[in-house]
Design an enzyme around this catalytic site. Structure first.
Site, PDB file in Angstrom:
ATOM      1  CD  GLU A   1      -2.520   1.642   2.468  1.00 11.58           C
ATOM      2  OE1 GLU A   1      -3.544   2.341   2.410  1.00 11.58           O
ATOM      3  OE2 GLU A   1      -1.986   1.313   3.542  1.00 11.58           O
TER       4      GLU A   1
ATOM      5  CG  ASP B   1      -1.168  14.152  -0.105  1.00 16.91           C
ATOM      6  OD1 ASP B   1      -1.995  13.899   0.796  1.00 16.91           O
ATOM      7  OD2 ASP B   1       0.062  14.149   0.084  1.00 16.91           O
TER       8      ASP B   1
ATOM      9  CE  LYS C   1      -5.771  26.809  -3.949  1.00 16.58           C
ATOM     10  NZ  LYS C   1      -4.903  27.275  -2.910  1.00 16.58           N
TER      11      LYS C   1
ATOM     12  CG  ASP D   1     -12.134  12.843  -1.391  1.00 14.13           C
ATOM     13  OD1 ASP D   1     -10.934  12.504  -1.490  1.00 14.13           O
ATOM     14  OD2 ASP D   1     -12.488  14.001  -1.115  1.00 14.13           O
TER      15      ASP D   1
HETATM   16  C1  SAM Z   1      -4.460  12.062   2.250  1.00  8.30           C
HETATM   17  S1  SAM Z   1      -3.302  11.050   3.057  1.00  8.30           S
HETATM   18  C2  SAM Z   1      -4.105   9.453   2.964  1.00  8.30           C
HETATM   19  C3  SAM Z   1      -3.623   8.517   4.020  1.00  8.30           C
HETATM   20  C4  SAM Z   1      -4.315   7.155   4.071  1.00  8.30           C
HETATM   21  N1  SAM Z   1      -4.119   6.395   2.869  1.00  8.30           N
HETATM   22  C5  SAM Z   1      -5.786   7.293   4.364  1.00  8.30           C
HETATM   23  O1  SAM Z   1      -6.583   7.022   3.461  1.00  8.30           O
HETATM   24  O2  SAM Z   1      -6.116   7.658   5.493  1.00  8.30           O
HETATM   25  C6  SAM Z   1      -2.018  10.914   1.861  1.00  8.30           C
HETATM   26  C7  SAM Z   1      -0.739  10.298   2.396  1.00  8.30           C
HETATM   27  O3  SAM Z   1       0.159  10.110   1.300  1.00  8.30           O
HETATM   28  C8  SAM Z   1       1.473  10.359   1.734  1.00  8.30           C
HETATM   29  N2  SAM Z   1       2.269  10.654   0.535  1.00  8.30           N
HETATM   30  C9  SAM Z   1       2.178  11.749  -0.250  1.00  8.30           C
HETATM   31  N3  SAM Z   1       3.016  11.656  -1.302  1.00  8.30           N
HETATM   32  C10 SAM Z   1       3.670  10.462  -1.168  1.00  8.30           C
HETATM   33  C11 SAM Z   1       4.668   9.803  -1.914  1.00  8.30           C
HETATM   34  N4  SAM Z   1       5.197  10.349  -3.020  1.00  8.30           N
HETATM   35  N5  SAM Z   1       5.102   8.595  -1.489  1.00  8.30           N
HETATM   36  C12 SAM Z   1       4.590   8.049  -0.354  1.00  8.30           C
HETATM   37  N6  SAM Z   1       3.637   8.638   0.409  1.00  8.30           N
HETATM   38  C13 SAM Z   1       3.182   9.824   0.004  1.00  8.30           C
HETATM   39  C14 SAM Z   1       1.324  11.503   2.701  1.00  8.30           C
HETATM   40  O4  SAM Z   1       2.432  11.582   3.587  1.00  8.30           O
HETATM   41  C15 SAM Z   1       0.004  11.125   3.409  1.00  8.30           C
HETATM   42  O5  SAM Z   1       0.270  10.351   4.560  1.00  8.30           O
END
Ligand code: SAM
Length: 228
Positions: free
Chosen positions: A55, A130, A134, A166
Site C-alpha cells: 500500500e 493527496d 487546485k 474522493d
Molecule cells: C491524504 S493522506 C491518505 C492517508 C491514508 N491512505 C488514508 O486514506 O487515510 C495521503 C498520504 O500520502 C502520503 N504521501 C504523499 N506523497 C507520497 C509519496 N510520493 N510517497 C509516499 N507517500 C506519500 C502523505 O504523507 C500522506 O500520509
C-alpha cells in the site's frame, strides 16, 4: 513496549543513506539513489515467502493494519513519505503484534524505482493519495503514467492495483493515466469505477469523508492481460 523515542534515525543528515531497521526501511530524501532491491523473504523483513501486498500513501496505517490482521497468510507493506506517519505504523506493528506488516518510510516512486523487488507483489493499493485539488497543482499528483509504469514492474503479471479517492478530477485523471498504457486492464465496466465497495476496508480518510457524506470512488485495474 516500544515508544516513539525507540525509532530515531541513527545518523546525521550529511551521512544519510537508506537503512534497514527492525520493521522499518528508511529511504532518505535528497540522496543519490542506486538500484539496490530488497528481498521480501529476507530474515530482516518477513523471513517467509508468503505473497506480498503493498500500500502506497498509507498515512497512519489504519487500512493496512486491519488488512494485515484479517489476512495473516499474506505479507503487507505500508509506504509513506512522512516520517511521523511511518513511525505511527511502526509502533502499531509492535503494539498490535502485526508480524506480517512492514513499513517503508520514503517516496513511493523512489521505493518502486530503486528498492522494491521486481515482480514481487501480488496486489497494490493507493488509498486517498493527496488530491492536489487546485488545477495548477495537479502536476504533483502521484498517480500518473511514470508512477504507473514503475508500479507495473513491481507487480506480478495479473496482479490487481486498486485506487481510492474522493476527488472527481483525480478519479478521472487516474482513469485517463491508466488508459495511456496497454499494460493496464480495467476491472470495472465503463465508467471504470465503483462508488460503493463494502468489503474494501476503511482508512482514516475514508472514514472522514464518509462522515462528511462525500462520495468515494474505487478504481481497479489488472497489471497485464490476465487476472490471477
Ligand atoms: C491524504 S493522506 C491518505 C492517508 C491514508 N491512505 C488514508 O486514506 O487515510 C495521503 C498520504 O500520502 C502520503 N504521501 C504523499 N506523497 C507520497 C509519496 N510520493 N510517497 C509516499 N507517500 C506519500 C502523505 O504523507 C500522506 O500520509
Amino acid at each position: 513496549m516500544k515508544t516513539k523515542t525507540d525509532l530515531v534515525i541513527p545518523f546525521e543528515w550529511k551521512d544519510r543513506h537508506p537503512i534497514l531497521l527492525e520493521k522499518f526501511f528508511y529511504i532518505p530524501k535528497g540522496f543519490d539513489h542506486q538500484e539496490d532491491r530488497l528481498e521480501w523473504n529476507d530474515e530482516r523483513i518477513f523471513g517467509n515467502s508468503n505473497p506480498v501486498c503493498i500500500e502506497l500513501c498509507s498515512g497512519n496505517g489504519q487500512w493496512i493494519g486491519e488488512k494485515a490482521k484479517q489476512r495473516p497468510d499474506l505479507n503487507w507493506v505500508a509506504i509513506d513519505l512522512d516520517f511521523g506517519r511511518a513511525r505511527k505504523i511502526w509502533l502499531k506493528i509492535f503494539r498490535e503484534k502485526i508480524s506480517n506488516l512492514y513499513v517503508v518510510c520514503g517516496d513511493g516512486s523512489v521505493f518502486l524505482r530503486y528498492y522494491a523487488p521486481l515482480k514481487g507483489a501480488k496486489e497494490s493499493f493507493v488509498n486517498f493519495p493527496d488530491p492536489w485539488p487546485k488545477q495548477r497543482h495537479a502536476k504533483h499528483r502521484l498517480i500518473q503514467k511514470p508512477f504507473l509504469d514503475l508500479l507495473s514492474t513491481v507487480l506480478v503479471d495479473g496482479a490487481l492495483a486498486s485506487f481510492a479517492t474522493d476527488d472527481v478530477s483525480y478519479r478521472d485523471q487516474m482513469i485517463r493515466e491508466l488508459a495511456r498504457s496497454a499494460q493496464w486492464q480495467p476491472v470495472f465496466y465503463d465508467p471504470y469505477y465503483l462508488s460503493d465497495f463494502e468489503s474494501y476496508g476503511d482508512s482514516y480518510f475514508a472514514n472522514l469523508w464518509k462522515q462528511k457524506k462525500r462520495t468515494l470512488y474505487y478504481i481497479q485495474y489488472v497489471n497485464g492481460s490476465r487476472r490471477i
